[in-house]
Motif scaffolding. Structure first.
Motif, PDB file in Angstrom:
ATOM      1  N   ALA A  81     -11.161 -31.471  41.811  1.00 23.81           N
ATOM      2  CA  ALA A  81     -11.959 -30.498  41.051  1.00 23.81           C
ATOM      3  C   ALA A  81     -11.071 -29.686  40.116  1.00 23.81           C
ATOM      4  O   ALA A  81     -11.450 -29.403  38.975  1.00 23.81           O
ATOM      5  CB  ALA A  81     -12.715 -29.571  42.005  1.00 23.81           C
ATOM      6  N   ARG A  82      -9.885 -29.353  40.565  1.00 24.67           N
ATOM      7  CA  ARG A  82      -8.960 -28.577  39.741  1.00 24.67           C
ATOM      8  C   ARG A  82      -8.487 -29.402  38.540  1.00 24.67           C
ATOM      9  O   ARG A  82      -8.307 -28.863  37.458  1.00 24.67           O
ATOM     10  CB  ARG A  82      -7.761 -28.134  40.590  1.00 24.67           C
ATOM     11  N   ALA A  83      -8.318 -30.685  38.738  1.00 24.69           N
ATOM     12  CA  ALA A  83      -7.906 -31.552  37.622  1.00 24.69           C
ATOM     13  C   ALA A  83      -8.934 -31.506  36.504  1.00 24.69           C
ATOM     14  O   ALA A  83      -8.594 -31.461  35.327  1.00 24.69           O
ATOM     15  CB  ALA A  83      -7.715 -32.984  38.109  1.00 24.69           C
ATOM     16  N   VAL A  84     -10.213 -31.472  36.886  1.00 20.08           N
ATOM     17  CA  VAL A  84     -11.287 -31.440  35.899  1.00 20.08           C
ATOM     18  C   VAL A  84     -11.444 -30.042  35.313  1.00 20.08           C
ATOM     19  O   VAL A  84     -11.455 -29.859  34.094  1.00 20.08           O
ATOM     20  CB  VAL A  84     -12.619 -31.917  36.529  1.00 20.08           C
ATOM     21  N   SER A  85     -11.551 -29.030  36.173  1.00 21.07           N
ATOM     22  CA  SER A  85     -11.852 -27.676  35.697  1.00 21.07           C
ATOM     23  C   SER A  85     -10.677 -27.014  34.973  1.00 21.07           C
ATOM     24  O   SER A  85     -10.890 -26.237  34.059  1.00 21.07           O
ATOM     25  CB  SER A  85     -12.301 -26.792  36.856  1.00 21.07           C
ATOM     26  N   GLU A  86      -9.458 -27.308  35.403  1.00 22.77           N
ATOM     27  CA  GLU A  86      -8.293 -26.642  34.822  1.00 22.77           C
ATOM     28  C   GLU A  86      -7.444 -27.578  33.971  1.00 22.77           C
ATOM     29  O   GLU A  86      -6.449 -27.151  33.393  1.00 22.77           O
ATOM     30  CB  GLU A  86      -7.431 -26.042  35.933  1.00 22.77           C
ATOM     31  N   GLY A  87      -7.808 -28.873  33.927  1.00 21.45           N
ATOM     32  CA  GLY A  87      -7.040 -29.827  33.139  1.00 21.45           C
ATOM     33  C   GLY A  87      -5.621 -30.013  33.638  1.00 21.45           C
ATOM     34  O   GLY A  87      -4.711 -30.282  32.865  1.00 21.45           O
ATOM     35  N   ARG A  88      -5.427 -29.885  34.956  1.00 19.67           N
ATOM     36  CA  ARG A  88      -4.085 -30.003  35.535  1.00 19.67           C
ATOM     37  C   ARG A  88      -3.611 -31.445  35.493  1.00 19.67           C
ATOM     38  O   ARG A  88      -4.191 -32.315  36.123  1.00 19.67           O
ATOM     39  CB  ARG A  88      -4.094 -29.510  36.979  1.00 19.67           C
ATOM     40  N   LYS A  89      -2.548 -31.692  34.750  1.00 16.02           N
ATOM     41  CA  LYS A  89      -1.993 -33.041  34.630  1.00 16.02           C
ATOM     42  C   LYS A  89      -1.552 -33.589  35.978  1.00 16.02           C
ATOM     43  O   LYS A  89      -1.657 -34.786  36.225  1.00 16.02           O
ATOM     44  CB  LYS A  89      -0.791 -33.045  33.692  1.00 16.02           C
ATOM     45  N   ASP A  90      -1.021 -32.704  36.835  1.00 18.64           N
ATOM     46  CA  ASP A  90      -0.467 -33.170  38.101  1.00 18.64           C
ATOM     47  C   ASP A  90      -1.533 -33.510  39.140  1.00 18.64           C
ATOM     48  O   ASP A  90      -1.217 -34.044  40.187  1.00 18.64           O
ATOM     49  CB  ASP A  90       0.525 -32.153  38.669  1.00 18.64           C
ATOM     50  N   ASP A  91      -2.802 -33.226  38.854  1.00 14.22           N
ATOM     51  CA  ASP A  91      -3.872 -33.518  39.806  1.00 14.22           C
ATOM     52  C   ASP A  91      -4.809 -34.625  39.328  1.00 14.22           C
ATOM     53  O   ASP A  91      -5.745 -34.986  40.031  1.00 14.22           O
ATOM     54  CB  ASP A  91      -4.716 -32.265  40.070  1.00 14.22           C
ATOM     55  N   ILE A  92      -4.594 -35.166  38.145  1.00 11.32           N
ATOM     56  CA  ILE A  92      -5.529 -36.140  37.584  1.00 11.32           C
ATOM     57  C   ILE A  92      -5.431 -37.486  38.288  1.00 11.32           C
ATOM     58  O   ILE A  92      -6.433 -38.088  38.643  1.00 11.32           O
ATOM     59  CB  ILE A  92      -5.306 -36.292  36.057  1.00 11.32           C
ATOM     60  N   ASN A  93      -4.248 -37.967  38.502  1.00 12.79           N
ATOM     61  CA  ASN A  93      -4.032 -39.277  39.083  1.00 12.79           C
ATOM     62  C   ASN A  93      -4.181 -39.214  40.606  1.00 12.79           C
ATOM     63  O   ASN A  93      -3.512 -38.431  41.273  1.00 12.79           O
ATOM     64  CB  ASN A  93      -2.628 -39.752  38.695  1.00 12.79           C
ATOM     65  N   GLN A  94      -5.032 -40.056  41.170  1.00 10.66           N
ATOM     66  CA  GLN A  94      -5.285 -40.040  42.611  1.00 10.66           C
ATOM     67  C   GLN A  94      -4.028 -40.396  43.407  1.00 10.66           C
ATOM     68  O   GLN A  94      -3.803 -39.858  44.489  1.00 10.66           O
ATOM     69  CB  GLN A  94      -6.436 -40.986  42.968  1.00 10.66           C
ATOM     70  N   ASP A  95      -3.188 -41.284  42.867  1.00  9.42           N
ATOM     71  CA  ASP A  95      -1.930 -41.608  43.552  1.00  9.42           C
ATOM     72  C   ASP A  95      -1.030 -40.388  43.636  1.00  9.42           C
ATOM     73  O   ASP A  95      -0.353 -40.161  44.643  1.00  9.42           O
ATOM     74  CB  ASP A  95      -1.192 -42.743  42.828  1.00  9.42           C
TER      75      ASP A  95
END
Length: 144
Positions: A81-95
């Motif tokens: 959710a943080r990857a989407v809401s905050e655009g966090r690069k480090d949380d986008i990739n599931q790996d």
């Protein structure tokens, strides 16, 4: 640049850099009378040992360590959710998310166990999967 690259590629920052991030503030700003709230650290057993030495240096007697416990499933949902809401690069990739969660077991959990078993600390376990209000209430209760 190196630290930014490490963050952008979802790697864990080295302990010396993590320690510097908080230690220089203690050295420059603390006279020993302030209340201290530290969030999200230590992230390794070695960092816990350095933090313990700082607590001893500043003469803190039986400080409270609050461990906000959440499951890996809850963490996965939060990071996604943080990857989407905050655009966090480090949380986008599931790996990358899975690698970060595995660091908890190998790096962070030994630090948690250090404080939990150390007689010089008051260790409090808080269920972090409650409402924000309930977590806040539990924290304030622990702090007395």
């Amino acid at each position: 640049k190196i630290a930014s690259h490490i963050a952008d590629t979802g790697q864990r920052q080295p302990d010396f850099l993590a320690v510097w991030n908080w230690a220089h503030v203690l050295i420059e700003e603390m006279d020993g009378e302030e209340h201290l709230i530290v969030d999200g650290m230590p992230r390794s057993y070695q960092e816990a040992l350095v933090f313990d030495s700082a607590i001893t240096f500043y003469g803190r007697q039986k400080p409270t360590v609050i461990y906000i416990d959440v499951s890996k499933d809850w963490s996965r949902e939060r990071l996604s959710a943080r990857a989407v809401s905050e655009g966090r690069k480090d949380d986008i990739n599931q790996d990358t998310v899975e690698r970060r969660l595995s660091w908890f077991d190998t790096d962070v959990y030994p630090a948690v166990k250090f404080f939990e078993s150390h007689p010089g600390y008051h260790f409090v376990h808080v269920n972090g999967e409650q409402s924000v209000e309930a977590v806040t209430k539990d924290i304030f209760m622990a702090l007395g």
